[in-house]
Motif scaffolding. Structure first.
Motif, short mmCIF file in Angstrom:
data_model
loop_
_atom_site.label_atom_id
_atom_site.label_comp_id
_atom_site.label_asym_id
_atom_site.label_seq_id
_atom_site.Cartn_x
_atom_site.Cartn_y
_atom_site.Cartn_z
N MET A 88 23.08 86.54 21.19
CA MET A 88 22.97 85.58 22.28
C MET A 88 24.25 84.77 22.44
N SER A 89 25.38 85.37 21.99
CA SER A 89 26.65 84.67 22.09
C SER A 89 27.07 84.55 23.53
N ALA A 90 27.76 83.46 23.84
CA ALA A 90 28.24 83.26 25.20
C ALA A 90 29.56 83.96 25.46
N VAL A 91 30.10 84.65 24.45
CA VAL A 91 31.41 85.26 24.59
C VAL A 91 31.28 86.77 24.50
N SER A 92 31.92 87.49 25.42
CA SER A 92 31.88 88.95 25.39
C SER A 92 33.28 89.53 25.41
N VAL A 93 34.22 88.85 24.77
CA VAL A 93 35.59 89.34 24.72
C VAL A 93 35.68 90.45 23.68
N GLU A 94 36.01 91.65 24.13
CA GLU A 94 36.07 92.77 23.21
C GLU A 94 37.35 92.73 22.39
N VAL A 95 37.27 93.20 21.15
CA VAL A 95 38.42 93.26 20.26
C VAL A 95 38.61 94.71 19.82
N PRO A 114 31.61 77.50 22.28
CA PRO A 114 31.90 77.65 23.71
C PRO A 114 31.05 76.73 24.58
N GLY A 115 29.88 76.32 24.07
CA GLY A 115 29.05 75.42 24.85
C GLY A 115 29.66 74.04 25.00
N GLU A 116 30.65 73.70 24.15
CA GLU A 116 31.30 72.39 24.23
C GLU A 116 32.65 72.46 24.94
N ALA A 117 33.01 73.65 25.45
CA ALA A 117 34.30 73.80 26.13
C ALA A 117 34.28 73.09 27.47
N GLN A 118 35.46 72.66 27.90
CA GLN A 118 35.62 72.01 29.20
C GLN A 118 36.26 72.98 30.18
N PHE A 119 35.81 72.92 31.41
CA PHE A 119 36.40 73.76 32.45
C PHE A 119 37.74 73.18 32.91
N VAL A 120 38.64 74.07 33.26
CA VAL A 120 39.92 73.70 33.85
C VAL A 120 39.92 74.25 35.27
N TYR A 145 38.06 77.71 35.00
CA TYR A 145 38.32 78.53 33.82
C TYR A 145 38.04 77.75 32.54
N ILE A 146 37.70 78.52 31.50
CA ILE A 146 37.68 78.01 30.14
C ILE A 146 38.85 78.66 29.41
N ILE A 147 39.69 77.86 28.79
CA ILE A 147 40.88 78.37 28.11
C ILE A 147 40.53 78.57 26.63
N SER A 148 40.79 79.79 26.16
CA SER A 148 40.40 80.18 24.81
C SER A 148 41.60 80.72 24.05
N GLY A 149 41.63 80.45 22.76
CA GLY A 149 42.70 80.96 21.90
C GLY A 149 42.12 81.73 20.73
N ALA A 150 42.72 82.89 20.41
CA ALA A 150 42.30 83.70 19.26
C ALA A 150 43.54 84.08 18.46
N VAL A 151 43.45 83.98 17.15
CA VAL A 151 44.58 84.31 16.29
C VAL A 151 44.05 85.11 15.11
#
Length: 790
Positions: free
Chosen positions: A511-518, A456-462, A428-434
């Motif tokens: 071309m974003s690596a994130v598809s989290v809908e808001v 996100p390209g620099e995120a580390q997997f858990v 997993y990649i852990i992400s925070g949004a505020v």
């Protein structure tokens, strides 16, 4: 006054208006009176400035939240009037004051009080999702207003923070066993009700034990013991079903007996064990013959495992049964993490003859995995109200993106702590949004990723193992200039309305690596997406399907965000285009005409930005005419399901072959009224036998067939097929179109999405070990394949 960026209109189904002022317009326009509200936020005891305090002005409307600077100062320009200034900061009590002048104000924050505790059921198990509220006592024992609330996690724990000094009542709100009669469809059924339990166990506010809190005090062990049959939100409490032990036997009957255990062989006590009987139901097939289909019919058999995980069902008739177990905090083996109720047919299958006993049944369950940690701001202080998610790289709708992977969590508390539970094993990649609509309204923070980056390209997997409880995942949020996107949503008649869904997502152009809908924040006839970081986005309005063949009104706008607010957008949904036509059958081998229910015709989107997620399915009449309506965006008209005796020959529009071609939809004039779908009973089929490298049948392996033409490697293409081999290693794929294909065998499909095997990069990786085959019309080809277990 902030400038307004111009947004781009997506296709023809959208009306977009963006109001903008040029410098000349600004000079000639009359000035609008304004009020400058400013001040400073400091600690009550020391007088030290408090940076990053949240300041919100509430007047005729609520203005975007501001953060205080390093000196604790804030300033906001608003129309003249009287305003409530609401100030909050992690670890401090919320403070509110009124102001109607430009005189600077000083707001002193006192340390906030905290209430913590745990909610359990009568057997001591935690209850997840219970809403715990702090109320100001009302007069004469009446319920007072709630000042704070929180939900319990998978440990049954809650934490209420930011409370001012004072006297409070604490209550736990949960579903209770069904107590009210309610119409469910066309039938009357029992529905659950909400029940408040006041600390330490009262049923009304008058029975509550009042708790007096001092500034900065933390009161722990405010625990609740809920009555049997109560559950948290997200759970539906069913009434206890009749146990099989209470069914009177009229003949020799069977027994199923066993234990529920964890993956570590420890007993899982008090799990709910259910029994499902497998029956067969006769029906007519497409040629008029009779076939039988397995069905899972719920028998009135359910019980609760004892302290040692033991359970028993008696007085069972002969037949085939499926036994399953469920318990909050556990998942049955081989089910996805967080699955609390096994789907029909999931479980252990047992066949009993009359009077037989099976007393060695073992249901294995694994504990939910969890990931816990802390979120900090750029100053290293705890940041509350952050929505933390576990993301995975997945291939969805033709794109490889980061998507929400499941798990349940609440926004971070006053200590910046989070806990994501009900997580399956995986990477997993852990992400925070505020600052979005699902978290606290805090501006200036971009979505951030562990170990502390906005890229996100620099995120580390858990990596999370089976039943693992991981802690210590800590990172800081990234400060970035963000923007507010706002506007008005109109329906097809041009009338403001907020029905359906309105969401913001990264566009294909980004071309974003994130598809989290808001989702949007709706205020009367206006929508807002706060705290949007720079990037390329699309806003989609979908009023929902009005039936299986009608997609309903839809609209979309592309917006480019560079840190400047985008306001005064007008997004209007439209009814879209319609498709009407007929199905023609070409019979050469005497095949019977199929039932219309066995044919599925769908306009498959080719651009997810311009189309709703759920595509319509054609309504097929008895005379083989069909219709679909409410279509937006480019589509390929495809026949996704057919009986084995028929296959697609071609699709014609006004006599022109459009098979596999993208077609534009959205406007009424783009509707199609003369579509002919030609089906033929000359079906291509591939018969394969798959062995391993020792010559043994490779049962459960996957055969992937894909076109040699790379232009046909698109999502849901009829030129991409896969199937699983049977126990004897055989496989059959019917309905392949004419053309040349590669054939590959793999031990398993990619785990990062149901359609990940269709990704061009994955298909390209199979090229070194493929075989080839070509089909004309009505061909049958046989192949012997070897599984490459690499």
């Amino acid at each position: 006054m902030k400038s307004v960026a111009v947004a781009t209109v997506l296709v023809s189904a959208v009306v977009l208006t963006v109001a903008a002022q040029s410098p000349r317009d600004s000079q000639s326009a009359p000035s609008t009176p304004s009020l400058q509200i400013s001040g400073r936020v400091v600690a009550e005891q020391s007088g030290d400035p408090i940076p990053n305090a949240r300041v919100t002005l509430i007047g005729a409307r609520t203005f975007p939240t501001r953060l205080t600077d390093g000196s604790g100062r804030f300033s906001s320009e608003v129309p003249p009037g009287r305003y409530r200034v609401v100030v909050s900061k992690t670890a401090y009590a919320r403070q509110e004051t009124s102001v109607d002048s430009a005189e600077p104000i000083e707001i002193r924050l006192a340390p906030g009080a905290v209430v913590t505790g745990r909610v359990t059921n009568p057997v001591g198990d935690p209850v997840v999702g219970v809403q715990v509220v702090v109320e100001v006592p009302g007069t004469a024992g009446a319920r007072g207003p709630a000042t704070a609330s929180a939900q319990t996690d998978d440990l049954g724990e809650y934490r209420l923070s930011g409370l001012s000094a004072g006297t409070y009542a604490v209550a736990a709100i949960a579903w209770s066993a069904p107590t009210t009669m309610q119409m469910i469809g066309t039938q009357v059924g029992l529905a659950p009700g909400l029940r408040r339990t006041y600390y330490p166990g009262g049923s009304s506010a008058a029975e509550a034990e009042l708790i007096r809190l001092q500034a900065g005090e933390e009161r722990s062990s405010i625990d609740f013991l809920l009555a049997s049959g109560q559950a948290g939100f997200g759970s539906y409490v069913m009434p206890p079903r009749t146990s099989a032990r209470e069914v009177e036997a009229t003949a020799p009957r069977g027994v199923i007996r066993g234990h529920v255990v964890s993956t570590g062989d420890s007993p899982v006590s008090h799990a709910r064990v259910t029994l499902t009987r497998m029956m067969t139901s006769p029906r007519l097939d497409g040629s008029g013959g009779i076939v039988t289909t397995p069905q899972f019919v719920y028998e009135p058999h359910a019980t609760t495992a004892d302290d040692d995980g033991g359970f028993e069902f008696r007085n069972l008739p002969p037949g085939t049964f499926v036994t399953a177990a469920e318990k909050v905090g556990y998942t049955m083996k081989d089910l996805p993490g967080g699955t609390t109720s096994p789907p029909p047919g999931a479980g252990i299958t047992t066949t009993l003859i009359d009077g037989e006993t099976n007393d060695r049944l073992e249901i294995r369950m694994s504990r939910w995995g969890a990931i816990a940690g802390r979120i900090l701001d750029e100053l290293g202080e705890p940041l509350s109200g952050v929505r933390v998610q576990a993301l995975q790289v997945r291939y969805e709708r033709g794109r490889r993106r980061l998507a929400v992977a499941g798990g349940v969590s609440e926004p971070t508390d006053d200590l910046g702590r989070f806990r994501i539970f009900a997580v399956a094993p995986g990477q997993y990649i852990i992400s925070g949004a505020v600052g979005d609509v699902s978290s606290a309204d805090v501006p200036g923070y971009a979505r951030s990723y562990y170990p502390g980056t906005s890229n996100p390209g620099e995120a580390q997997f858990v990596a999370l193992g089976l039943s693992q409880q991981m802690s210590g995942v800590e990172f800081s949020m990234s400060r970035e200039r963000t923007a507010l996107i706002s506007g008005t949503l109109l329906n097809g008649a041009g009338v403001p309305g907020s029905g359906g869904s309105l969401k913001l997502l990264s566009s294909r152009a980004s071309m974003s690596a994130v598809s989290v809908e808001v989702g949007a924040r709706i205020q009367r006839d206006r929508f807002e997406f706060p705290n949007v970081p720079p990037g390329q986005y699309v806003i989609q309005a979908d009023r929902g399907r009005r039936g299986s063949s009608i997609e309903g009104e839809f609209g979309a706008i592309a917006v480019s965000v560079d840190g400047t607010d985008i306001t005064n957008l007008t997004l209007q949904t439209t009814a879209g285009s319609s498709i009407a036509g007929r199905i023609t059958f070409v019979g050469t081998r005497g095949a019977q005409l199929p039932a219309a229910s066995r044919i599925e015709i769908t306009p498959v989107p080719t651009d997810s930005d311009q189309s709703p997620r759920q595509a319509a399915v054609a309504d097929i009449a008895r005379d083989w005419t069909f219709s679909i309506s409410g279509i937006h965006g480019p589509r390929r008209l495809q026949v996704l399901r057919l009986p084995a005796e028929w296959t697609l020959r071609e699709i014609r529009v006004n006599g022109i072959d459009v098979t596999d071609r993208p077609l534009a939809f959205g406007r009424a004039e783009q509707s199609l009224n003369d579509v002919e779908i030609v089906l033929i009973d000359r079906v291509n089929e591939l018969l394969g036998t798959v062995n391993d490298d020792h010559g043994r049948p490779a049962a459960g392996s996957h055969v992937i067939v894909f076109s040699t033409d790379r232009d046909r490697w698109y999502p849901a293409s009829r030129f991409l097929r896969q199937s699983t081999t049977a126990q004897d290693g055989t496989v059959k794929l019917s309905g392949l179109p004419e053309g040349s294909f590669y054939v590959a065998v793999v031990p398993r499909l990619p785990a990062d999405g149901d359609d990940a095997w269709q990704e061009p990069a994955y298909l390209e990786s199979l090229m070194p070990r493929v075989s080839s085959v070509a089909f004309g019309e009505g061909d049958s080809k046989s192949m012997t394949l070897t599984l490459d277990a690499r």
